[in-house]
Design a protein around this motif. Sequence first.
Motif, PDB file in Angstrom:
ATOM      1  N   LEU A  12       0.857  -1.180   0.000  1.00  0.00           N
ATOM      2  CA  LEU A  12       0.000   0.000   0.000  1.00  0.00           C
ATOM      3  C   LEU A  12       0.894   1.230   0.000  1.00  0.00           C
ATOM      4  O   LEU A  12       1.608   1.468   0.973  1.00  0.00           O
ATOM      5  CB  LEU A  12      -0.906   0.009   1.237  1.00  0.00           C
ATOM      6  CG  LEU A  12      -1.834  -1.186   1.387  1.00  0.00           C
ATOM      7  CD1 LEU A  12      -2.511  -1.168   2.753  1.00  0.00           C
ATOM      8  CD2 LEU A  12      -2.850  -1.191   0.270  1.00  0.00           C
ATOM      9  N   PRO A  13       0.905   1.999  -1.086  1.00  0.00           N
ATOM     10  CA  PRO A  13       1.784   3.171  -1.152  1.00  0.00           C
ATOM     11  C   PRO A  13       1.536   4.129   0.005  1.00  0.00           C
ATOM     12  O   PRO A  13       0.400   4.316   0.439  1.00  0.00           O
ATOM     13  CB  PRO A  13       1.418   3.815  -2.492  1.00  0.00           C
ATOM     14  CG  PRO A  13       0.826   2.715  -3.296  1.00  0.00           C
ATOM     15  CD  PRO A  13       0.127   1.834  -2.311  1.00  0.00           C
ATOM     16  N   ARG A  14       2.633   4.715   0.511  1.00  0.00           N
ATOM     17  CA  ARG A  14       2.571   5.689   1.609  1.00  0.00           C
ATOM     18  C   ARG A  14       2.894   7.072   1.062  1.00  0.00           C
ATOM     19  O   ARG A  14       3.567   7.208   0.043  1.00  0.00           O
ATOM     20  CB  ARG A  14       3.583   5.355   2.698  1.00  0.00           C
ATOM     21  CG  ARG A  14       3.473   4.117   3.585  1.00  0.00           C
ATOM     22  CD  ARG A  14       2.301   3.239   3.424  1.00  0.00           C
ATOM     23  NE  ARG A  14       2.205   2.214   4.460  1.00  0.00           N
ATOM     24  CZ  ARG A  14       2.327   0.924   4.221  1.00  0.00           C
ATOM     25  NH1 ARG A  14       2.604   0.473   3.018  1.00  0.00           N
ATOM     26  NH2 ARG A  14       2.165   0.049   5.200  1.00  0.00           N
ATOM     27  N   VAL A  15       2.445   8.086   1.767  1.00  0.00           N
ATOM     28  CA  VAL A  15       2.707   9.460   1.326  1.00  0.00           C
ATOM     29  C   VAL A  15       4.188   9.792   1.380  1.00  0.00           C
ATOM     30  O   VAL A  15       4.641  10.719   0.709  1.00  0.00           O
ATOM     31  CB  VAL A  15       1.894  10.496   2.142  1.00  0.00           C
ATOM     32  CG1 VAL A  15       0.412  10.317   1.901  1.00  0.00           C
ATOM     33  CG2 VAL A  15       2.210  10.415   3.620  1.00  0.00           C
ATOM     34  N   VAL A  16       4.975   9.061   2.137  1.00  0.00           N
ATOM     35  CA  VAL A  16       6.406   9.352   2.278  1.00  0.00           C
ATOM     36  C   VAL A  16       7.271   8.642   1.238  1.00  0.00           C
ATOM     37  O   VAL A  16       8.478   8.853   1.197  1.00  0.00           O
ATOM     38  CB  VAL A  16       6.924   8.985   3.687  1.00  0.00           C
ATOM     39  CG1 VAL A  16       6.196   9.757   4.750  1.00  0.00           C
ATOM     40  CG2 VAL A  16       6.826   7.499   3.935  1.00  0.00           C
ATOM     41  N   ASP A  17       6.689   7.813   0.389  1.00  0.00           N
ATOM     42  CA  ASP A  17       7.482   7.004  -0.549  1.00  0.00           C
ATOM     43  C   ASP A  17       8.392   7.842  -1.446  1.00  0.00           C
ATOM     44  O   ASP A  17       9.575   7.536  -1.590  1.00  0.00           O
ATOM     45  CB  ASP A  17       6.580   6.118  -1.410  1.00  0.00           C
ATOM     46  CG  ASP A  17       5.986   4.956  -0.625  1.00  0.00           C
ATOM     47  OD1 ASP A  17       6.486   4.659   0.468  1.00  0.00           O
ATOM     48  OD2 ASP A  17       5.018   4.360  -1.128  1.00  0.00           O
ATOM     49  N   GLY A  39       3.379   0.853   9.375  1.00  0.00           N
ATOM     50  CA  GLY A  39       3.915   0.498   8.061  1.00  0.00           C
ATOM     51  C   GLY A  39       5.378   0.813   7.865  1.00  0.00           C
ATOM     52  O   GLY A  39       5.863   0.850   6.732  1.00  0.00           O
ATOM     53  N   LYS A  40       6.118   1.042   8.949  1.00  0.00           N
ATOM     54  CA  LYS A  40       7.548   1.391   8.840  1.00  0.00           C
ATOM     55  C   LYS A  40       8.341   0.298   8.130  1.00  0.00           C
ATOM     56  O   LYS A  40       9.107   0.578   7.213  1.00  0.00           O
ATOM     57  CB  LYS A  40       8.149   1.627  10.235  1.00  0.00           C
ATOM     58  CG  LYS A  40       7.550   2.765  11.007  1.00  0.00           C
ATOM     59  CD  LYS A  40       8.144   2.876  12.390  1.00  0.00           C
ATOM     60  CE  LYS A  40       7.971   1.654  13.245  1.00  0.00           C
ATOM     61  NZ  LYS A  40       6.615   1.395  13.718  1.00  0.00           N
ATOM     62  N   THR A  41       8.152  -0.933   8.535  1.00  0.00           N
ATOM     63  CA  THR A  41       8.929  -2.031   7.967  1.00  0.00           C
ATOM     64  C   THR A  41       8.617  -2.225   6.496  1.00  0.00           C
ATOM     65  O   THR A  41       9.522  -2.327   5.658  1.00  0.00           O
ATOM     66  CB  THR A  41       8.665  -3.330   8.742  1.00  0.00           C
ATOM     67  OG1 THR A  41       9.046  -3.130  10.101  1.00  0.00           O
ATOM     68  CG2 THR A  41       9.458  -4.489   8.170  1.00  0.00           C
ATOM     69  N   MET A  42       7.355  -2.270   6.145  1.00  0.00           N
ATOM     70  CA  MET A  42       6.980  -2.467   4.738  1.00  0.00           C
ATOM     71  C   MET A  42       7.432  -1.292   3.881  1.00  0.00           C
ATOM     72  O   MET A  42       7.864  -1.474   2.744  1.00  0.00           O
ATOM     73  CB  MET A  42       5.469  -2.665   4.605  1.00  0.00           C
ATOM     74  CG  MET A  42       4.986  -3.994   5.120  1.00  0.00           C
ATOM     75  SD  MET A  42       5.717  -5.359   4.189  1.00  0.00           S
ATOM     76  CE  MET A  42       6.438  -6.294   5.510  1.00  0.00           C
ATOM     77  N   THR A  43       7.347  -0.074   4.414  1.00  0.00           N
ATOM     78  CA  THR A  43       7.809   1.101   3.673  1.00  0.00           C
ATOM     79  C   THR A  43       9.304   0.994   3.409  1.00  0.00           C
ATOM     80  O   THR A  43       9.771   1.223   2.294  1.00  0.00           O
ATOM     81  CB  THR A  43       7.484   2.389   4.448  1.00  0.00           C
ATOM     82  OG1 THR A  43       6.069   2.482   4.607  1.00  0.00           O
ATOM     83  CG2 THR A  43       7.999   3.620   3.727  1.00  0.00           C
ATOM     84  N   GLY A  44      10.063   0.633   4.436  1.00  0.00           N
ATOM     85  CA  GLY A  44      11.508   0.484   4.275  1.00  0.00           C
ATOM     86  C   GLY A  44      11.875  -0.630   3.315  1.00  0.00           C
ATOM     87  O   GLY A  44      12.750  -0.479   2.465  1.00  0.00           O
ATOM     88  N   LEU A  45      11.197  -1.757   3.440  1.00  0.00           N
ATOM     89  CA  LEU A  45      11.485  -2.874   2.550  1.00  0.00           C
ATOM     90  C   LEU A  45      11.103  -2.553   1.108  1.00  0.00           C
ATOM     91  O   LEU A  45      11.790  -2.964   0.176  1.00  0.00           O
ATOM     92  CB  LEU A  45      10.751  -4.134   3.022  1.00  0.00           C
ATOM     93  CG  LEU A  45      11.288  -4.737   4.313  1.00  0.00           C
ATOM     94  CD1 LEU A  45      10.360  -5.845   4.801  1.00  0.00           C
ATOM     95  CD2 LEU A  45      12.698  -5.258   4.132  1.00  0.00           C
ATOM     96  N   ASN A  46      10.031  -1.815   0.927  1.00  0.00           N
ATOM     97  CA  ASN A  46       9.634  -1.415  -0.420  1.00  0.00           C
ATOM     98  C   ASN A  46      10.665  -0.470  -1.030  1.00  0.00           C
ATOM     99  O   ASN A  46      10.943  -0.527  -2.225  1.00  0.00           O
ATOM    100  CB  ASN A  46       8.257  -0.751  -0.396  1.00  0.00           C
ATOM    101  CG  ASN A  46       7.772  -0.407  -1.777  1.00  0.00           C
ATOM    102  OD1 ASN A  46       7.525  -1.293  -2.589  1.00  0.00           O
ATOM    103  ND2 ASN A  46       7.649   0.873  -2.062  1.00  0.00           N
ATOM    104  N   ALA A  47      11.233   0.409  -0.208  1.00  0.00           N
ATOM    105  CA  ALA A  47      12.217   1.377  -0.701  1.00  0.00           C
ATOM    106  C   ALA A  47      13.579   0.737  -0.950  1.00  0.00           C
ATOM    107  O   ALA A  47      14.355   1.242  -1.753  1.00  0.00           O
ATOM    108  CB  ALA A  47      12.364   2.531   0.281  1.00  0.00           C
TER     109      ALA A  47
END
Length: 74
Positions: A12-17, A39-47
Motif C-alpha cells: 500500500l503506497p505511503r505518502v512518504v514514498d 507500516g515502517k517495515t513495509m515502507t523500508g522494505l519497499n524502498a
Amino acid sequence: MDTRESLGHDYLPRVVDAQLDRLLEVGGAVVIEGTRACGKTMTGLNAARPAPSSTTMPPATPAPDASCACASAP
C-alpha cells in the motif's frame, strides 16, 4: 520484497514514498520512525533496492591457503 507473498496483499503506497526515495538517492541511509503498526517495515522494505550491477562487488577470489602456517605455530 513481495508483500503479496508475505502479507497476502500488494504494498500500500505511503505518502512518504517519494521523499524516502529522494533521501536514499542523496544519503544512502535513513531512519524511519513512527507509531506501532503504521507500516515502517513495509515502507523500508519497499524502498530497499538492490545496488545497480555496475556497483556490485566482483566475486571474491580464494585466499592463499594459510591453514598450514597457522597449524604449525606452537
